[in-house]
Write an enzyme that holds these catalytic residues in place. Structure first.
Site, PDB file in Angstrom:
ATOM      1  N   PHE A 141       0.860  -1.189   0.000  1.00 30.22           N
ATOM      2  CA  PHE A 141       0.000   0.000   0.000  1.00 30.22           C
ATOM      3  C   PHE A 141       0.890   1.231   0.000  1.00 30.22           C
ATOM      4  O   PHE A 141       1.740   1.381   0.874  1.00 30.22           O
ATOM      5  CB  PHE A 141      -0.934   0.035   1.224  1.00 30.22           C
ATOM      6  CG  PHE A 141      -1.864   1.214   1.173  1.00 30.22           C
ATOM      7  CD1 PHE A 141      -3.023   1.166   0.402  1.00 30.22           C
ATOM      8  CD2 PHE A 141      -1.569   2.385   1.847  1.00 30.22           C
ATOM      9  CE1 PHE A 141      -3.861   2.274   0.314  1.00 30.22           C
ATOM     10  CE2 PHE A 141      -2.409   3.494   1.770  1.00 30.22           C
ATOM     11  CZ  PHE A 141      -3.562   3.437   1.004  1.00 30.22           C
ATOM     12  N   ASP A 226       9.366   2.446   1.577  1.00 27.15           N
ATOM     13  CA  ASP A 226       8.216   3.196   2.088  1.00 27.15           C
ATOM     14  C   ASP A 226       8.112   2.873   3.586  1.00 27.15           C
ATOM     15  O   ASP A 226       7.665   1.798   3.967  1.00 27.15           O
ATOM     16  CB  ASP A 226       6.954   2.762   1.324  1.00 27.15           C
ATOM     17  CG  ASP A 226       5.696   3.440   1.850  1.00 27.15           C
ATOM     18  OD1 ASP A 226       5.704   3.937   3.001  1.00 27.15           O
ATOM     19  OD2 ASP A 226       4.681   3.448   1.127  1.00 27.15           O
ATOM     20  N   LYS A 255       2.922   9.931   8.511  1.00 27.55           N
ATOM     21  CA  LYS A 255       2.278   9.422   9.723  1.00 27.55           C
ATOM     22  C   LYS A 255       2.900   9.977  11.011  1.00 27.55           C
ATOM     23  O   LYS A 255       2.695  11.136  11.330  1.00 27.55           O
ATOM     24  CB  LYS A 255       2.258   7.900   9.702  1.00 27.55           C
ATOM     25  CG  LYS A 255       1.231   7.353   8.680  1.00 27.55           C
ATOM     26  CD  LYS A 255       0.972   5.896   8.861  1.00 27.55           C
ATOM     27  CE  LYS A 255      -0.034   5.357   7.860  1.00 27.55           C
ATOM     28  NZ  LYS A 255      -1.422   5.556   8.258  1.00 27.55           N
TER      29      LYS A 255
HETATM   30  C1  LIG Z   1       3.012   2.194   3.900  1.00 24.39           C
HETATM   31  C2  LIG Z   1       2.131   3.360   3.553  1.00 24.39           C
HETATM   32  N1  LIG Z   1       2.446   4.136   2.517  1.00 24.39           N
HETATM   33  C3  LIG Z   1       1.695   5.198   2.175  1.00 24.39           C
HETATM   34  C4  LIG Z   1       0.552   5.524   2.876  1.00 24.39           C
HETATM   35  C5  LIG Z   1      -0.265   6.708   2.463  1.00 24.39           C
HETATM   36  O1  LIG Z   1      -0.126   7.739   3.381  1.00 24.39           O
HETATM   37  P1  LIG Z   1      -1.162   8.950   3.401  1.00 24.39           P
HETATM   38  O2  LIG Z   1      -2.495   8.403   3.804  1.00 24.39           O
HETATM   39  O3  LIG Z   1      -0.582   9.916   4.418  1.00 24.39           O
HETATM   40  O4  LIG Z   1      -1.185   9.541   2.040  1.00 24.39           O
HETATM   41  C6  LIG Z   1       0.176   4.725   3.955  1.00 24.39           C
HETATM   42  C7  LIG Z   1      -1.062   4.997   4.706  1.00 24.39           C
HETATM   43  O5  LIG Z   1      -1.640   4.150   5.337  1.00 24.39           O
HETATM   44  C8  LIG Z   1       0.991   3.619   4.305  1.00 24.39           C
HETATM   45  O6  LIG Z   1       0.672   2.812   5.334  1.00 24.39           O
END
Ligand SMILES: Cc1ncc(COP(=O)(O)O)c(C=O)c1O
Length: 399
Positions: A141, A226, A255
């Site tokens: 994700f 990520d 986050k």
């Molecule tokens: C691993 C990861 N990458 C990217 C995101 C996306 O972040 P945002 O909701 O701040 O755009 C999330 C959100 O849950 C995530 O867990």
């Protein structure tokens, strides 16, 4: 009529005026540490933490102090000007990571957008056109913008949005051979979460990431980690990739970086900075003095107040207790986690368990249909964990 039922209740207003993109439960009014209260005054222990955001808990004095002080000084100016908090936060991130440079933005998806753009632009400049594909992982994700959605390995979040962006291909996570087979002349980077969060707290084999890194070095590919969910101490180290003894070329954060204030960051090596010159990328709100002052205070507290060690030992205790619970509940198939990102895979749907926990005063959530995910504030203690275990024991008995 009770407020919760009235036309003016928070729920009624939200349900009437906000696009219904979320399935929400209670209306939360206030929080302190690991506890939150709803509009009926009911208390909950928070094992969601804004989904791995509120590392220092709710109403953290660290956050409040930085917010108050900086809001009196300077909230926002354009990135056409230098600001002290942004520069100092960048230095702190660089001093505590593999990276040499930081780009600030407002969310995780934006940080990943920046990573995708940087990887493509760098490779184009170094190796010419045609190498733009990024290999991503099934079950990953990376966000909800068009590019990050296209990079996400879960079809359920892509439904109805085609055509997706070109230039992403997918291989199974934790399968080095599949990754090797997928590399061809069109590939510029590999993008992965060191531990998949939304994918259901999936932890790769200890040697997997090393293998990925070696492949990237051999084939001259950039490795993008990520760490939006796993970074900022969540796994018991500042960044999850540190557990696996590898250094990425690019890392994305968001986050917990702001403990609830919107901030994202993309970090990279000096080698990459030449292709991200003036005008190449930008964000109006990226790294405002206000959010970076808070973020610097949060990171300083994580590093200096012992929270990362606390997270490691508390996480171990949490996993032990959950593993103990497994002995008396066959519905628990597996307990997995690192630090305070913990998943419990069930043999049944997790949603009714989430609901039953809520009724007993616990916020928990599900990542994937059958996985309960716990990402509480890193300040959570054993007493709170014991209370959750007692509640889960009751809930699973009745399930
Ligand atoms: C691993 C990861 N990458 C990217 C995101 C996306 O972040 P945002 O909701 O701040 O755009 C999330 C959100 O849950 C995530 O867990």
């Amino acid at each position: 009529m009770k407020n919760s039922e009235s036309e003016d209740s928070t729920k009624a207003l939200a349900d009437k005026y906000i696009f219904p993109t979320y399935k929400r439960s209670v209306a939360l009014m206030r929080g302190e540490g690991c506890r939150v209260w709803d509009d009926q005054g009911r208390e909950y222990l928070d094992f969601v933490g804004g989904i791995a955001v509120c590392a220092l808990g709710h109403s953290s004095p660290v956050v409040t102090k930085a917010l108050e002080e900086q809001s009196r000084r300077l909230v926002h100016v354009s990135n056409l000007y230098y600001t002290r908090p942004q520069a100092e936060l960048a230095r702190l991130l660089v001093e505590n990571s593999f990276a040499d440079r930081v780009f600030f933005c407002n969310s995780g998806a934006e940080a990943n957008e920046a990573a995708i753009k940087l990887a493509r632009r760098y490779t184009r400049e170094k190796a010419g056109p045609g190498r733009h594909t990024i290999i991503c992982m099934e079950g990953s994700f990376h966000g909800r913008t068009m590019a990050t959605l296209s990079a996400t390995g879960q079809t359920k979040v892509q439904v109805g949005y085609d055509p997706l962006l070109e230039g992403f291909k997918f291989v199974p996570f934790n399968n080095l051979e599949a990754l090797k087979r997928a590399v061809d002349d069109s590939v510029c980077a590999v993008m992965l979460e060191p531990i998949q969060g939304e994918g259901g707290v999936v932890i790769p084999d200890p040697e997997y990431l090393k293998g990925v890194k070696e492949l990237c070095v051999e084939k001259k590919l950039l490795l993008i980690a990520d760490e939006i969910q796993t970074g900022m101490g969540r796994t018991g180290r500042l960044f999850a990739h540190e557990h696996f003894g590898v250094k990425p070329d690019i890392m994305t954060l968001a986050k917990a970086l702001g403990n609830g204030l919107p901030i994202g960051a993309m970090l990279g090596t000096e080698e990459l900075s030449s292709v991200f010159g003036p005008g190449s990328h930008a964000s109006t709100f990226g790294g405002t003095p206000l959010v970076t002052a808070v973020s610097k205070a949060v990171l300083t507290s994580l590093l200096e107040d012992g929270w990362i060690d606390h997270c490691r030992t508390t996480g171990e205790y949490f996993k032990e207790r959950l593993t103990g619970l497994r002995k008396s509940h066959q519905s628990i198939k597996e307990v997995r986690g690192l630090g305070l990102i913990v998943g419990v895979e069930l043999d049944r749907a997790a949603a009714p368990i989430v609901e039953a926990c809520l009724e007993r005063g616990f916020l928990v959530n599900a990542a994937q249909e059958r996985v309960l995910r716990f990402v509480p504030p890193l300040i959570v203690g054993r007493v709170e964990i014991d209370r959750l275990i007692d509640a889960l024991n009751e809930v699973l008995k009745r399930a």
